[in-house]
Structures are given as structure tokens and as C-alpha cells.
Design an enzyme around this catalytic site. Structure first.
Site, PDB file in Angstrom:
ATOM      1  N   GLN A  75     -35.885  42.939   2.127  1.00 15.32           N
ATOM      2  CA  GLN A  75     -36.483  43.641   0.789  1.00 15.32           C
ATOM      3  C   GLN A  75     -35.378  42.982  -0.239  1.00 15.32           C
ATOM      4  O   GLN A  75     -35.472  43.007  -1.213  1.00 15.32           O
ATOM      5  CB  GLN A  75     -36.571  45.063   0.682  1.00 15.32           C
ATOM      6  CG  GLN A  75     -37.595  45.625   1.446  1.00 15.32           C
ATOM      7  CD  GLN A  75     -37.359  47.173   1.570  1.00 15.32           C
ATOM      8  OE1 GLN A  75     -38.011  47.773   0.608  1.00 15.32           O
ATOM      9  NE2 GLN A  75     -36.684  47.897   2.427  1.00 15.32           N
ATOM     10  N   ASN A  76     -34.077  42.443   0.428  1.00 17.84           N
ATOM     11  CA  ASN A  76     -33.099  42.127  -0.368  1.00 17.84           C
ATOM     12  C   ASN A  76     -33.299  40.851  -1.130  1.00 17.84           C
ATOM     13  O   ASN A  76     -34.073  39.859  -0.442  1.00 17.84           O
ATOM     14  CB  ASN A  76     -31.875  42.170   0.287  1.00 17.84           C
ATOM     15  CG  ASN A  76     -31.490  43.597   0.752  1.00 17.84           C
ATOM     16  OD1 ASN A  76     -32.128  44.460   0.104  1.00 17.84           O
ATOM     17  ND2 ASN A  76     -30.703  43.922   1.587  1.00 17.84           N
ATOM     18  N   HIS A 100     -39.251  40.234  -1.054  1.00 17.50           N
ATOM     19  CA  HIS A 100     -39.135  40.397  -2.631  1.00 17.50           C
ATOM     20  C   HIS A 100     -38.672  39.093  -3.330  1.00 17.50           C
ATOM     21  O   HIS A 100     -38.045  39.304  -4.508  1.00 17.50           O
ATOM     22  CB  HIS A 100     -38.519  41.575  -3.077  1.00 17.50           C
ATOM     23  CG  HIS A 100     -39.157  43.154  -2.737  1.00 17.50           C
ATOM     24  ND1 HIS A 100     -38.269  44.173  -2.605  1.00 17.50           N
ATOM     25  CD2 HIS A 100     -40.396  43.336  -2.261  1.00 17.50           C
ATOM     26  CE1 HIS A 100     -39.359  45.061  -2.220  1.00 17.50           C
ATOM     27  NE2 HIS A 100     -40.311  44.636  -1.837  1.00 17.50           N
ATOM     28  N   CYS A 115     -42.144  27.921 -11.854  1.00 19.11           N
ATOM     29  CA  CYS A 115     -42.836  27.871 -12.953  1.00 19.11           C
ATOM     30  C   CYS A 115     -44.141  28.430 -12.656  1.00 19.11           C
ATOM     31  O   CYS A 115     -44.710  28.254 -11.764  1.00 19.11           O
ATOM     32  CB  CYS A 115     -43.358  26.313 -13.303  1.00 19.11           C
ATOM     33  SG  CYS A 115     -44.606  26.179 -14.729  1.00 19.11           S
ATOM     34  N   CYS A 144     -39.632  24.352 -17.475  1.00 20.48           N
ATOM     35  CA  CYS A 144     -40.156  23.580 -16.383  1.00 20.48           C
ATOM     36  C   CYS A 144     -40.323  22.147 -17.051  1.00 20.48           C
ATOM     37  O   CYS A 144     -40.756  21.961 -18.054  1.00 20.48           O
ATOM     38  CB  CYS A 144     -41.776  24.269 -16.195  1.00 20.48           C
ATOM     39  SG  CYS A 144     -42.754  22.868 -15.169  1.00 20.48           S
ATOM     40  N   ASN A 196     -28.759  54.173   8.759  1.00 18.52           N
ATOM     41  CA  ASN A 196     -28.587  54.764   7.365  1.00 18.52           C
ATOM     42  C   ASN A 196     -28.059  56.060   7.552  1.00 18.52           C
ATOM     43  O   ASN A 196     -28.056  56.870   8.256  1.00 18.52           O
ATOM     44  CB  ASN A 196     -30.023  55.090   6.756  1.00 18.52           C
ATOM     45  CG  ASN A 196     -29.899  55.249   5.211  1.00 18.52           C
ATOM     46  OD1 ASN A 196     -29.040  55.761   4.590  1.00 18.52           O
ATOM     47  ND2 ASN A 196     -31.047  54.805   4.726  1.00 18.52           N
TER      48      ASN A 196
HETATM   49  N1  APR Z   1     -25.498  51.249   5.443  1.00 14.01           N
HETATM   50  C1  APR Z   1     -26.652  51.528   5.784  1.00 14.01           C
HETATM   51  N2  APR Z   1     -27.376  52.131   4.628  1.00 14.01           N
HETATM   52  C2  APR Z   1     -26.989  52.385   3.572  1.00 14.01           C
HETATM   53  C3  APR Z   1     -25.472  51.964   3.415  1.00 14.01           C
HETATM   54  C4  APR Z   1     -24.863  51.337   4.369  1.00 14.01           C
HETATM   55  N3  APR Z   1     -23.550  51.041   4.332  1.00 14.01           N
HETATM   56  N4  APR Z   1     -25.160  52.400   1.985  1.00 14.01           N
HETATM   57  C5  APR Z   1     -26.281  52.870   1.524  1.00 14.01           C
HETATM   58  N5  APR Z   1     -27.436  52.842   2.428  1.00 14.01           N
HETATM   59  C6  APR Z   1     -28.750  53.503   2.237  1.00 14.01           C
HETATM   60  C7  APR Z   1     -28.973  54.416   1.367  1.00 14.01           C
HETATM   61  O1  APR Z   1     -28.855  55.895   1.934  1.00 14.01           O
HETATM   62  C8  APR Z   1     -30.443  54.371   0.714  1.00 14.01           C
HETATM   63  O2  APR Z   1     -31.132  55.065   1.669  1.00 14.01           O
HETATM   64  O3  APR Z   1     -29.342  52.318   1.637  1.00 14.01           O
HETATM   65  C9  APR Z   1     -30.534  52.869   1.169  1.00 14.01           C
HETATM   66  C10 APR Z   1     -30.758  51.942  -0.345  1.00 14.01           C
HETATM   67  O4  APR Z   1     -31.984  52.531  -0.913  1.00 14.01           O
HETATM   68  P1  APR Z   1     -32.769  51.879  -2.158  1.00 14.01           P
HETATM   69  O5  APR Z   1     -31.532  51.361  -3.204  1.00 14.01           O
HETATM   70  O6  APR Z   1     -33.855  52.520  -2.465  1.00 14.01           O
HETATM   71  O7  APR Z   1     -32.887  50.290  -1.666  1.00 14.01           O
HETATM   72  P2  APR Z   1     -34.345  49.764  -0.837  1.00 14.01           P
HETATM   73  O8  APR Z   1     -34.911  50.608   0.027  1.00 14.01           O
HETATM   74  O9  APR Z   1     -34.070  48.346  -0.451  1.00 14.01           O
HETATM   75  O10 APR Z   1     -35.262  49.553  -2.234  1.00 14.01           O
HETATM   76  C11 APR Z   1     -36.524  48.991  -2.046  1.00 14.01           C
HETATM   77  O11 APR Z   1     -36.811  48.835  -4.510  1.00 14.01           O
HETATM   78  O12 APR Z   1     -36.313  48.384  -6.798  1.00 14.01           O
HETATM   79  C12 APR Z   1     -36.825  47.938  -5.558  1.00 14.01           C
HETATM   80  O13 APR Z   1     -37.064  45.457  -5.001  1.00 14.01           O
HETATM   81  C13 APR Z   1     -36.117  46.528  -4.936  1.00 14.01           C
HETATM   82  O14 APR Z   1     -36.087  45.729  -2.904  1.00 14.01           O
HETATM   83  C14 APR Z   1     -35.776  46.655  -3.684  1.00 14.01           C
HETATM   84  C15 APR Z   1     -36.789  47.944  -3.345  1.00 14.01           C
END
Ligand code: APR
Length: 234
Positions: free
Chosen positions: A95-96, A113, A121, A139, A205
Site C-alpha cells: 500500500q506504500n 496505491h 497526465c 504535459c 505488527n
Molecule cells: N513494524 C510493523 N508495523 C508497524 C511498525 C513497525 N516497525 N510501526 C508501526 N507499525 C504499524 C502500526 O501499528 C499500524 O498498525 O503499522 C500500521 C500503520 O497503519 P497506517 O498508518 O494506517 O498505514 P496503512 O495501513 O498502510 O494505511 C493504508 O491509508 O491513507 C492511506 O494510502 C494511505 O496506503 C495508506 C493507507
């Protein structure tokens, strides 16, 4: 948790979220210190904001690229990339948008994403790679502003990318989710596909969330520590 041998699994999917990059210093989205704490997405991360003030939105994404460049992939990124290089059947679904997996050497990454490192464009769909700064912001063919090739709030995800991810996940026999809060759809539903497909489902996590009960194994450690310990036979 004892280590896993990747040799016991034919198809491995790593499914990563912001927590994977957080350990390298890239901010997460939600929670304390998250990006949406300091920036209202309505002003910086949607098509309407872009149409209102493209320069402001482009600048915000340039700052984000700068911040990402100041960070380095960690041991967890390196384990995943090494595994993908060493053998077939290893897919990365992320998702990154920060490109950290690729910087660690991964070559096949399904980016749900999009990417901070591309613009497109809207009219012509042509995609262009960008570095820290934009080469051009319009563009060359139609003069429209080029927008970051990422999925903003209120955008839809690319159907083919989702289909590719779901195919890979359904076929997996080992599914490892790392650093995602499991609240953003459709990605939040992916662990269920892995489960239905019969994969061993592992979560890495430090914190539990709504999706946690679905997993066979939960590792409450940061990714950079857990991944090298999980795969010791690389
Ligand atoms: N190792 C593993 N997990 C971790 C670590 C770590 N070192 N540090 C934090 N986390 C966990 C947190 O506990 C949390 O559950 O990573 C998670 C991050 O959650 P979000 O910030 O909600 O990220 P994500 O799930 O990728 O969000 C999805 O939301 O805004 C949108 O497009 C954006 O891709 C993103 C999507």
C-alpha cells in the site's frame, strides 16, 4: 516465534503497509505523528485539492519525496528483496507509495496505491518517472498539470492492479502482512482472500487491530527485527 523455512512454501506474498516504512523513518498516516495529523487530506491529497491549487499539492508531494530520500530501507526490506531475488514465487503487494522495497533491490512490486516517483497526465495517461524534483509539471502534449500517479482520497484504485494482487494472494501458501492497520479498503480485505486460499497467515505488527484475529500467527515486533528472525535460511 520459531523461524520459517521459505523452502516449505511455493508461493509467498508479503503484504506491506505504512508500518513497514515507518521503521525507516517514513511517517505513517494514522495515529500519533501520522501525516493526516499535520496535513488535511482535503487540502493536499485529493483531485479536488489538485484542481484548486496544483502547485500546493505538487509541492507537498515533493516534500514527501525529499523526506523518503532521507530514509534508508531497513533489514526487513532487505530480507524481502533478497528472498524475491533468490527464488521464484515471491510477490510483494504494497500500500506504500514510497518505493522503499525497490530501493532495497525488489524488482516486482504490486503498488496498490501508485507511486510518489511517477506523475501522469489525466488526459493522455502517459506516466513519467520523477526524481526528488519535477522535471516538468505540465504535459508536453496538452499543457495540463501532471498529477502524482498515486491513489488519493476519493480516487478509485486501478482495477488491473487490484486483480493482479488478489490473484497472487489467493494463490499464496504463505501470506505475511506487515505494518498495516487494516482499515483502508479494499486492501483491508486481502488477508481474508489469503485465508480462504488456504495460506498460512502471519501478521507482523507491534499493535493488534481489527484484522488480527484472522491470522494464524501474530508477531508483535517491528518489521526490521521480525523479518530477519523469521527467515534465517536465506
Ligand atoms: N513494524 C510493523 N508495523 C508497524 C511498525 C513497525 N516497525 N510501526 C508501526 N507499525 C504499524 C502500526 O501499528 C499500524 O498498525 O503499522 C500500521 C500503520 O497503519 P497506517 O498508518 O494506517 O498505514 P496503512 O495501513 O498502510 O494505511 C493504508 O491509508 O491513507 C492511506 O494510502 C494511505 O496506503 C495508506 C493507507
Amino acid at each position: 516465534m520459531e523461524g520459517l523455512s521459505h523452502r516449505d512454501y511455493g508461493r509467498i506474498v508479503f503484504f506491506t503497509g505504512a508500518g513497514m516504512s515507518a521503521e525507516s523513518g517514513v511517517p505513517t498516516y494514522r495515529g500519533r505523528g501520522g501525516i493526516w495529523d499535520s496535513y488535511r487530506w482535503e487540502e493536499y491529497a485529493c483531485q479536488r485539492a489538485f484542481e484548486r491549487d496544483p502547485d500546493k499539492v505538487l509541492k507537498f508531494h515533493e516534500l514527501r519525496r525529499k523526506a523518503v530520500l532521507a530514509c534508508e530501507p531497513h533489514a526487513g526490506h532487505r530480507v524481502i528483496a533478497a528472498l524475491q531475488k533468490a527464488r521464484p514465487g515471491v510477490r510483494i503487494v504494497t500500500q506504500n507509495i514510497d518505493g522503499m522495497h525497490q530501493r532495497a533491490g525488489a524488482t516486482d512490486v504490486i503498488e496498490l496505491h501508485g507511486s510518489l516517483w511517477r506523475v501522469r497526465c489525466e488526459e493522455h495517461g502517459v506516466r513519467q518517472d520523477v526524481g526528488e524534483a519535477y522535471r516538468e509539471t505540465r504535459c508536453p502534449a496538452c499543457g495540463r498539470h501532471l498529477r502524482p500517479d498515486i491513489v488519493w482520497f476519493e480516487d478509485s484504485l486501478d482495477r488491473f492492479t487490484i486483480e493482479e494482487a488478489v490473484r497472487a494472494i489467493r494463490a499464496a501458501d504463505l501470506f505475511i502482512s506487515i505494518g498495516t492497520s487494516g482499515v483502508v479498503w479494499p486492501a483491508a480485505g486481502f488477508p481474508r482472500f489469503a485465508k480462504e486460499g488456504g495460506a498460512l497467515c502471519v501478521e507482523i505488527n507491534p499493535e493488534a487491530n481489527e484484522m488480527s484475529p484472522l491470522y494464524d500467527i501474530s508477531i508483535r515486533e517491528p518489521a526490521g527485527k521480525a523479518l530477519p528472525r523469521l527467515f534465517t535460511d536465506l
